[in-house]
Design a protein around this motif. Sequence first.
Motif, PDB file in Angstrom:
ATOM      1  N   GLY A  80      37.525  -5.581 -29.682  1.00  0.00           N
ATOM      2  CA  GLY A  80      38.905  -5.137 -29.469  1.00  0.00           C
ATOM      3  C   GLY A  80      38.971  -3.817 -28.722  1.00  0.00           C
ATOM      4  N   LEU A  81      38.002  -3.596 -27.835  1.00  0.00           N
ATOM      5  CA  LEU A  81      37.929  -2.344 -27.089  1.00  0.00           C
ATOM      6  C   LEU A  81      38.058  -2.599 -25.594  1.00  0.00           C
ATOM      7  N   GLU A  82      38.702  -1.678 -24.915  1.00  0.00           N
ATOM      8  CA  GLU A  82      38.814  -1.725 -23.458  1.00  0.00           C
ATOM      9  C   GLU A  82      37.768  -0.750 -22.897  1.00  0.00           C
ATOM     10  N   PRO A  83      36.728  -1.277 -22.241  1.00  0.00           N
ATOM     11  CA  PRO A  83      35.692  -0.363 -21.758  1.00  0.00           C
ATOM     12  C   PRO A  83      36.113   0.394 -20.500  1.00  0.00           C
ATOM     13  N   LYS A  84      35.601   1.600 -20.402  1.00  0.00           N
ATOM     14  CA  LYS A  84      35.688   2.364 -19.165  1.00  0.00           C
ATOM     15  C   LYS A  84      34.374   2.073 -18.449  1.00  0.00           C
ATOM     16  N   ILE A  85      34.443   1.652 -17.201  1.00  0.00           N
ATOM     17  CA  ILE A  85      33.246   1.245 -16.474  1.00  0.00           C
ATOM     18  C   ILE A  85      32.927   2.272 -15.398  1.00  0.00           C
TER      19      ILE A  85
END
Length: 179
Positions: A80-85
């Motif tokens: 449930g996490l939005e990664p920073k790429i």
Amino acid sequence: MDIDFWHQKWEKNEIAFHESKPHPVLVTYFKELKLVEDSRVFLPLCGKTLDIAWLLSKGYSVAGAELSKLPIEHLFIGLGLEPKISKFGNVSRYSATNIDIFVGNIFDLSNEILGRVDAIYDRAALVALPKEMRNRYAKHLLEITDTAEQLMISLEYDQSLMEGPPFSVNSDEVNQHYK
């Protein structure tokens, strides 16, 4: 290591090695590492293992390395996490609070890119590699983690019964790599 082999395994969802719960060896023996909360644990060749969620739930910070971005995208969705790429040469870092997963060839990962590692959890990474690659891998792992302590899951069986991966790696070989 045939890079295409692993990409195809993920694309075809041929991941019998992926478990539906945290590995019992992790749950039973992880405390033997005697880590304090917020210690950073590195999982080489991590895939989308649920062991990561278990480690995060126990208050640890997690770093991982994986060849394919597909399982890492699934991992972050599952968490449930939005990664920073971000990009570091040939390696991409998928980050969120207390988690950094490096996508690319593990041999392109350096100590400087990886950062602090307090312990390694090898959930069958060594056994995923052919014999001719394991020595190079073990040496690289020790270099990029500054010889951090390690909890390792390995397999030993009659290699003539199955071609691998996973490959059979006995305790003598493990000792040879990590003595």
